[in-house]
Every structure is written in C-alpha cells, then in structure tokens.
Scaffold this motif. Structure first.
Motif, PDB file in Angstrom:
ATOM      1  N   MET B 352       0.806  -1.230   0.000  1.00 23.17           N
ATOM      2  CA  MET B 352       0.000   0.000   0.000  1.00 23.17           C
ATOM      3  C   MET B 352       0.834   1.272   0.000  1.00 23.17           C
ATOM      4  N   VAL B 353       2.164   1.178   0.124  1.00 19.54           N
ATOM      5  CA  VAL B 353       2.995   2.374   0.184  1.00 19.54           C
ATOM      6  C   VAL B 353       3.869   2.482  -1.054  1.00 19.54           C
ATOM      7  N   SER B 354       4.542   1.385  -1.401  1.00 22.10           N
ATOM      8  CA  SER B 354       5.404   1.387  -2.571  1.00 22.10           C
ATOM      9  C   SER B 354       4.624   1.754  -3.820  1.00 22.10           C
ATOM     10  N   TYR B 355       5.320   2.445  -4.729  1.00 22.67           N
ATOM     11  CA  TYR B 355       4.700   2.798  -5.993  1.00 22.67           C
ATOM     12  C   TYR B 355       4.557   1.533  -6.831  1.00 22.67           C
ATOM     13  N   GLY B 356       3.368   1.310  -7.337  1.00 20.65           N
ATOM     14  CA  GLY B 356       3.164   0.118  -8.165  1.00 20.65           C
ATOM     15  C   GLY B 356       1.680  -0.179  -8.239  1.00 20.65           C
TER      16      GLY B 356
END
Lengths: 648, 382
Positions: B352-356
């Motif tokens: 939920m935090v990492s870009y993707g």
C-alpha cells in the motif's frame, strides 16, 4: 451434503487455536522488527548520521590566483589574464556529434582537441564538464555566447592563465609556468592537493620555479553537497584561499628590453648591476625564446628548434654559463700581488713578448712585447707578461683567495635556475680532482684568466661592482614581495688597501679613456659619466707551437664555434660608480671589438634611463650610433624567431 | 458447506451492505495509503508527479474495486476459487510464453491502463483455492497424506512457475502463505516439523559442501550469500544498496531529519527509493517515530483480519481472511527485514505504500474479500 455440527465445532476450535498461534508468531516478528528499528535508529543513530554526512559532503579545492611579477618601476612582467575556453557537458548536449559539428561551423576547432575531448567524455560521467577548445579569442567566445541557445551543453568559460607580455626579454630570468606533470609530482614528497587539479600551472624554470613557494598562494576550499553520482547539488560553505604574493624585481624592464634588442641574435650575456645596492638592473641572455610557448604547451618542432640551435637559446648564459674570464681577470692577479706587497703600482716589469718559465715560454699576445710596463700601462694595453710575473711571485692559492673575495668562484644565491659556482682553482683542488700536482704553467694561465679559471657573467659583474666600491656588494633580483622591500645586504668593506684600489680603478679608466687603451674606441665622452673597464678575450682552443710559427689565424677565419669569447667588464661613472656591467659575447672575437661597444651602449642607456644623447659618444661614432638607435627603436619589441637558422 | 446453509435472510442486502463493511479496516488502509502518497511526494522532490498522483488515482480505483468485491456475497467467491486459480495459472503461463519479448524477463501483462502482474494475483487466488479446498474437505481427513499432497501440489505449481520467471521473492511468499494456510487448516504439525527439519538440513548441506567436490551451488551464488551476510565486503557492488539503505534508516534517528530533508533519498544514494526501498525514506525523514507508526498501522490491519476471521463461523471466510492476512504480513515483514539488513534483497514491495499498480489493486481486491466475509458472515446458528 450436510455436516456434523460437532465436526464443525471441532474444526473451528482448531482453526481459532492455530490462528492465535500464528498471530502470536506474527506479533513476535513485528516486535523483533520494532526492536531492530529502535536499535538502528536510536542506539546507532549517530554513527549512521555520520556516514550519511560523509556520503553527501565533498570538499572541492579553489585554485589560488598566482602572484604577478613586476619590474622595479611597476611594469608588469608576468601577469594572469583571463583565458577563454569552451566546455561541453555531455548530459546537456544530447547529441554530442551534432553539437560539435554545429560549433565547428562557428569557430575553428582543432581536430586533436576534439579527439581528446571525445576520449575524455568516454571516460567520465556525463555531467562532468570537458574542455573542447582552449585559449580562444574574445571574438570566438562572443560568437559562441550569441549562439548559445542553438548549442545545448556548450558553455564559454573564463579562467586565468599566465602571460609574459615581454616575451623573450625575461625568458631566462622569470622562466615560465606549465601544467603539473607526473614527473613534477613524483619529485615531491607530499604534493599539495591543489596540484592534482588538472591543468594547474606551476613554475617550471627560473624565478617562477624558484619562488613557487610564495607565488602559488594557498588553495581555498568549498564544501559542496553531492549526490550519489557525484554531481554537485549546492555549495554549503567556502573558505577563500590566499592568492600568491606579487613579486617586484630589481630589473628595469625598459633597460632589459634594450639589452635584449641590442644583443639581437648574438650568443651573449649582459649583466647590469647597481654598484650601490647590488640590484640587478638587467640580466639578459641571448638569443632568447618566447616563454609563452611553454605555457601553452610547445610543439615538438618548436622545441627541437630551440634545443638544436647551436646558440643555445634555452641556456641562461648570465648565471649558468661559465667562461674563462681572460684578461678581465688581470685585476684580481694584480690586487693579489699588490695586497701581498709583492709589487708597487708604479714598479715596472719588462715584457719581451714572452716569459720563460723553466723550459717553457709563455707568450704575450703581442709578439714584440710591451717593454717596461707598470700596473696602469700593463692593464691599459693588456700585457700578459706583467701578470705572469706577478702570479709566479704570489702563487695560485692567494690569487684564488683574492678572486673569491671579489665574488668569483663563489655562488651568489639568486632565485634563478642552475646558478653556477664558477671555478677558482687551487693546488689542493687540482690534486683532488685531477690527482696531479699544480704546475707553474697552470699559475701562468690562471693569472690571465685562462686555464682552469671559470666565471659567469654575473660573477664578473659582481667583481666589477666590488672593484668600483671596495665593498662586498651582493646581487639582488627580488626587490619586494607583496610591497614589502626585501632586505638589502649591504656588504661590508673588502678590507683592501684603498690606495691600491684607487690605482686599479685608475688603470681601468685608462683602458677606456687612454688613447692606447684597448677599449678606447668604446669610450664615453660625456663628462661625469666616463667609464672604467677592462677587455678580455678568452681562448676556447689551444694555440699550438706550429700554429704560432705559421702565424696565429685571425678569428674571422675560424669557424664560429672555435672563435674566442669576447668579454668586457666596466663601471661608470668613474668618479662616483653607479652601474657595473659585464658583457660576454660567445665566440665574438676580441673583447674590445665585440663586447666593449655593447657595454658602453648599455651603460649609457642605464645612466640616461633611456636613449642617450649622441653627445655622449665620440664624434666619429655618432652617425653609426644614430643609425643603430633608430634601427632598435623601429623594431621595438622584436619578434623573436626561434628557428635558429637565421644568424644575422 | 453450501451457501444454502447460510442464513441468507439475516445478511444485509443491496447498497445497505456498504454500511456493514469493516470501516475501521478501510480507514486503516486509507491511512497507510496516505503515508505512501506523502513519501512518494517527498522522493519526487516535492512533486505530485511522477509518482504520487498516479498512485492516488490507483488508490481511488482500488477503493472502487474493493467495494465492488465486498458487495458480492462471499459464497460466490468461494465457488469462483477454482476458476480464479485456473485463470491465474493461465496468466502466469501467458507471461512465460509471450512476456519474454521485452527486456529480459517480463513479469507483467499490459492491460492498457495498468500492468497486471499475474504473480501478484496468484498470491490471492491460491489462498482462495486452498481455503475453498479445506472448506470442502471434511475435518478428519485433513492430515491424511493423500489429502495433504493435493494442496501441496496446488502451492508448488505456481511457486515453480514464478521461480522460473525468475522471481525468488514472490516464490518464497507463495510458499510461506500456502504453508501458513495449511497450518491454519489443521494439518498435523508433524508434517511441518518434517519440512522444516529437512529444510534446515539442506541449508546446512549447502554450506558444508562449499569448496568441496560436491559443492551444491555455483560460486557466484555463494558470493551473493556472503554479501548478504556481510554487506561491507562489497560496498560498491551488491552490498551498496543495503549499506546505503541502512545508513538512511539509521541516520533518521529518533524523530527523523524532517519531511523532504532526507539527504540519502534526496541525493539518490538510495536505490529504488520509490518502490522497494520507500520505507528507508520514511525512516530517514520521520525517524523511529514514523517507522514505528507505520509498523503499528500494519499490525492493526493484521489484527482486524484475524478478528474478522475469528468472528465468523464460516470456514472459507475464516481461512481466506487469515490467508490474506498472512500475505499482507509477509509483504511488510519481508520488505522491512530487507531494508533493515535482516533479509537478502528480494523484490518485495511495501504493501500500500510502494509505488506500483498491480500489487496495490490486487491487495485492495483481496481486502474486498475480507470485507465480503465480514458483511456476509452467518448471523445465526444454523
């Protein structure tokens, strides 16, 4: 299919148990992560903070401005001028080939520069500026600046480079600077970091090299923040360096220029020294070369031209060249004998044209001899036999000791390259070096400044100044550093009999002013500026008995490199000596013909601080002198061709 | 159990279901995503592009997907488990066959608006299938070898396909999640003991064999292990990332260097700072307080999953919710261990935090299933 409710109950209980077990394990792991985070961020925070700072901060050097060089009147001799160059940043340029070809349509790019830049680009990261063209003109840089929008990644830059506006006039005195080489670095114990800056210039030869310590200055530093690829993001703070010290030299640029112009392509050296202070007003070696060539990076062809020139333009003949002083040494021999009381100034010696020592005959230059000569007549007419006789009475060791007192065979510390000691031989010296005993003939040779005796033009000037003043005058080249006068070493008295000295000066006066004096033709007739001097002609070959029998071949008939050296030492005005001058013209023939006129012209130029009036010259010379003055003024600031083939 | 056994009448219907969603869980997810936006804004140097803005759009899309999934009755998802699993397998196969065209190994399928990673989808559909399987399997058969072998095959098939991509991180995650689910389903502990024992045995054998004639790994593989165990042996090579990551994390200190003041991330010393290593930026800029808060949020999400699972009497709902929880846990636990230097660098994003795109969307859809289980839980005893 319907399930047994008991079964459902059982599996649900089991699931709950295991879910709690797994949840517990997960909680434990989360706890471990939290502990680890706490350990790194709280316990070890300082250590990691330090590492982060080391990562981001870089120290860059700011090269110092090199000290400039001036003559005694504040005329600039070595200056820093802005030099324009064009740099390219590959990252900003995008299509490098296109940008370079666009640029080459605007200004002329040398193919080798472009090739070097390309090679550099391949090696370095894309954001690093690379020099594409160096030392381009202001016009070219404006063209580039105007077209900057069409040339992405191209920036005109300004830096400082050394320029010697007097070109060859001071080449030997000041020397030159050049980029630090690997060889330079290898010689240094602990090279300053600033030397590792590419293209940083340091003194290579001469004053530039000798006073590198104060000329260079101290590098400043700036702390910059860099990112992971090493690109500078911003400057954090800077510590300004200290520019190098400005040096004022004792030399008078106008006089130095005159001397160089007067010597032209002659292979010669002239030293003009202030008798009072020891300041070197001019110290010129010719032929010279343009030191700016070396700053730029001399081409192989030009360098070959300089090294293969038989006139040796690269050598600094004033301090580095040593010559047999010839007859200019006779004052020393005479002083040694007078001081030892071996002879009185008026006492005469008979000269039959030779002196027989044992079975060997030592010839006077005049075959018929001079008859009875005393100190003044012997010096005036440069009789050799008188001095053979004196020397055999006094002995070589006392003569050499006297020579040392007058500054011969002694090293004069000057901030110049390869200052030579010269040579005043003694009996011990010959035994030590040659393993042979001293011969009577050696003394005879030494008495007239031949044989082992060697002196540099600088030493001869010092000798003249000391004869003129009777004091231990020492040469000085640097007048002030950053406006602070360097201390004058006011040498004490030489401790010689003043009467003897006066007699000696009078004899030298006769050399130049007596109708029978060897330098009579180069006299000064302006009252109060009259000159006292001594000619010298030193052989560079042995005259064999057969040659002597056949009649000595005149210098003009010999190839240049076998002709005699012409020397002349003098001081003026006779009544109150101001300047001492020494002139050595390599293979110039007789001292009275080749060296004395130069010395007179230089002296007058110095005494009048400019072009002297024709009235200072003897009537017969005036038209010739006028023509010479006009010629020299016409070709003011001569362009020095250095190919060495043109021997006027 | 068939859905006929549920007391359908007592579950909410229509759009009223939205009121019965697990709102605290949604709020938690939104706050974690918010942390993500903040960090993506920061690593872009204070700019919504190129990361924060697309991420926000995806989160909005994710919310919609989650709600849609939540509104569909849980028994539908149970019945669809086999189909979903088969689709995932086919997608993995498709990537294997057609995906290699690009640069090296391609792990995604371009759907136009986003890139779908079948391996991400696989993590959830496998959990669904296993949950459905154990829902169907009578309790007393759970530990019989033949009935243990079937789920093992269900786990190993996608694991090997992912391993071939090669994506070691996801393969390990699949294996761990599958194993976790079997453990929850009640498979006898002796099986796990045996597997763990033989696993340890293999590791010991691998290390003992080093340098001998029967060496089991290639030399470079051993060197990689060395680098993991001591990154300082190769500070500019493979160890560079982990060293810089630790420096960033450690230099954050107690309260961090301030929003957008992290030198390590701003000056590009951090690798992959917007994806796998985004936690280091958070820890650098907000310190231990920031990092620990995120860990706390994650733990709460996990807690809500477990609570939802324990509250329902439906076996599929419990298992699938717990399975999704395990997946979620593995995501952040492995990612954080990696950036703290506790685990080797494997490509696992911070959930939920990492870009993707696909990881977040799939995760949101999975939480949709959790919601669905919550909404459609049996209200009364049958």
């Amino acid at each position: 299919m319907k399930r047994n409710p008991r079964d459902i109950e059982a599996t649900h209980r089991k699931l709950s148990r295991r879910a709690l077990l797994l949840g517990g394990a997960q909680a434990a792991f989360v706890g471990a992560l939290a502990m680890r985070m706490r350990y790194m961020q709280v316990d070890q925070a300082d250590q990691f903070r330090l590492l982060a700072e080391e990562n981001r901060i870089n120290i860059r050097l700011i090269p110092p401005t090199r000290g400039e060089l001036f003559d005694r009147n504040g005329v600039i001799l070595g200056q820093n001028v802005p030099s324009y160059r064009i740099i390219i940043v590959r990252e900003d340029a995008g299509d490098v080939d296109k940008v370079i070809s666009d640029l080459s349509r605007l200004i002329e790019l040398r193919p080798e520069d472009v090739e070097r830049a390309r090679a550099e680009m391949r090696r370095s990261p894309p954001f690093l500026p690379i020099t594409l063209a160096d030392r381009i003109t202001w016009e070219e840089i404006s063209k580039v600046a105007v077209n900057a929008p069409a040339l992405p990644g191209i920036t005109p830059e300004v830096g400082l480079t050394r320029v010697y506006p007097w070109q060859g006039d001071f080449a030997h005195v000041i020397g030159y600077v050049g980029p630090v080489s690997d060889y330079d670095l290898s010689k240094m114990e602990d090279p300053e970091p600033v030397l590792r800056i590419p293209r940083f210039q340091i003194g290579k030869v001469g004053l530039e090299a000798k006073r590198e310590d104060i000329l260079r200055g101290k590098a400043g530093a700036k702390r910059v923040e860099v990112n992971a690829t090493g690109r500078v993001m911003r400057e954090l703070d800077r510590q300004e360096g200290q520019p190098g010290a400005d040096l004022q030299m004792s030399v008078d640029a106008k006089l130095q220029h005159y001397v160089q112009a007067r010597l032209g392509r002659e292979s010669a050296a002239v030293v003009v020294m202030d008798c009072e202070t020891g300041d070197l007003r001019a110290i010129a070696s010719s032929p010279s070369f343009d030191p700016n060539l070396f700053v730029r990076g001399i081409s192989v062809a030009d360098y070959r031209g300089l090294t293969e020139d038989p006139y040796r333009p690269l050598a600094n003949k004033t301090v580095q060249g040593t010559y047999p002083p010839g007859s200019t040494f006779k004052m020393i021999t005479a002083m040694a004998a007078l001081e030892e009381g071996m002879i009185e100034p008026e006492e005469t010696v008979y000269c039959p044209g030779f002196l027989k020592v044992g079975s060997r005959r030592f010839h006077c230059w005049k075959r018929g001899g001079h008859g009875h000569v005393n100190l003044e007549t012997s010096l005036k007419r440069s009789c050799d036999v008188y001095y053979y006789d004196l020397a055999l009475k006094v002995g070589i060791d006392r003569i050499s000791a006297m020579a040392n007192r007058f500054g011969l065979g002694v090293r004069h510390e000057l901030p110049m390259s390869a200052v030579a000691d010269g040579l005043t031989p003694t009996q011990d010296w010959k035994q030590r070096v040659y393993g042979e005993g001293w011969l009577i003939g050696d003394t005879a040779n030494a008495s007239i400044g031949q044989g082992f005796m060697l002196a540099s033009p600088l030493q001869l000037a010092v000798m003249s100044a000391r004869i003129a003043t009777g004091r231990e005058v020492a040469p000085r080249l640097v007048k002030s550093i950053n406006g602070i006068e360097t201390p004058l070493i006011r040498g004490g008295s030489l401790g010689l009999n003043e009467n003897n000295l006066r007699k000696m000066r009078k004899a030298m006066y006769a050399v130049s002013n007596d109708r029978r004096g060897t330098a009579y033709r180069s006299r000064i007739i302006a009252e109060g500026l009259r000159m006292a001097g001594k000619t010298g002609t030193s052989q560079v070959r042995n005259i064999t008995a057969a040659e002597r029998a056949a009649g000595v071949i005149s210098n003009e008939d010999l190839p240049w490199e076998r002709r005699d050296h012409a020397l002349y030492v003098c001081f003026a005005p006779f009544e109150a000596p101001k300047y001492a001058v020494s002139v050595v013209v390599e293979h110039g023939g007789g001292g009275s013909r080749a060296a004395a006129p130069v010395a007179r012209d230089v002296l007058l130029q110095a005494l009048y601080d400019g072009t002297p009036p024709l009235e200072a010259y003897p009537k017969g010379d005036r038209s010739r002198i006028q023509a010479q003055q006009e010629r020299l003024q016409r070709e003011d600031r001569p362009t020095l061709d250095t190919d060495g083939n043109d021997r006027a | 159990m068939s859905y006929l056994e549920y007391n359908v009448k007592s579950t909410p219907t229509g759009l009223r279901k939205i009121l019965y969603m697990n709102w605290p869980l949604t709020l938690l997810l939104a706050s974690v995503a918010g942390v993500g936006f903040l960090m993506l804004y920061s690593v872009a140097g204070g700019s919504y592009s190129p990361w924060a803005e697309p991420q926000m759009k995806r989160f909005a899309l994710g919310l919609a997907v989650m709600t849609a999934v939540a509104l569909v009755p849980i028994w539908f998802w149970r019945n669809m488990a086999v189909v979903a699993y088969c689709i995932s397998i086919l997608l993995l196969l498709a990537v294997e066959l057609f995906g290699t065209v690009g640069m090296g190994a391609q792990r995604w399928i371009d759907l136009g608006f986003m890139r779908l990673q079948p391996s991400e989808l696989m993590k959830i559909t496998m959990v669904m299938l296993l949950a459905a399987y154990y829902d169907w399997l009578p309790g007393q058969k759970t530990s019989r070898p033949i009935w243990v072998l079937i789920p093992v095959m269900m786990i190993l098939l996608p694991t090997f396909m992912v391993l071939k991509q090669p994506d070691l991180g996801t393969a390990i995650l699949l294996l761990a999640a599958g194993g976790g689910l079997m453990f929850l389903a009640g498979v006898h502990w002796a099986y796990f003991a045996a597997v763990i024992a033989s696993g340890v045995g293999v590791i010991v054998a691998v290390f003992k064999s080093r340098g001998t004639d029967w060496q089991m790994l290639k030399d470079y593989q051993y060197r990689r292990i060395d680098t993991f165990l001591d990154p300082s042996t190769d500070p500019l090579g493979a160890g560079y990332h982990i060293t810089q990551s630790k420096i960033a994390l450690g230099s954050g200190g107690w309260s961090g260097r301030g929003f957008m003041q992290g030198t390590q991330s701003r000056l590009n010393f951090l690798p992959e700072k917007h994806t796998d290593f985004i936690f280091t930026t958070l820890a650098e800029e907000f310190g231990f307080i920031g990092g620990f808060s995120l860990l706390l949020l994650y733990s709460l999400i996990l807690l809500f999953c477990i609570a939802t699972a324990l509250a329902t009497r439906d076996r599929f709902s419990s298992l699938v919710t717990l399975g999704i929880g395990i997946n979620f846990f593995l995501f952040f636990a492995v990612n954080m261990s990696m950036v703290m230097g506790l685990a080797p660098v494997v490509g696992v994003p911070l959930p939920m935090v990492s870009y993707g795109g696909s990881a977040m969307l799939v995760l949101m859809a999975a939480f949709g299933i959790v919601h669905s289980a919550h909404i459609h839980r049996p209200r009364h005893r049958v």
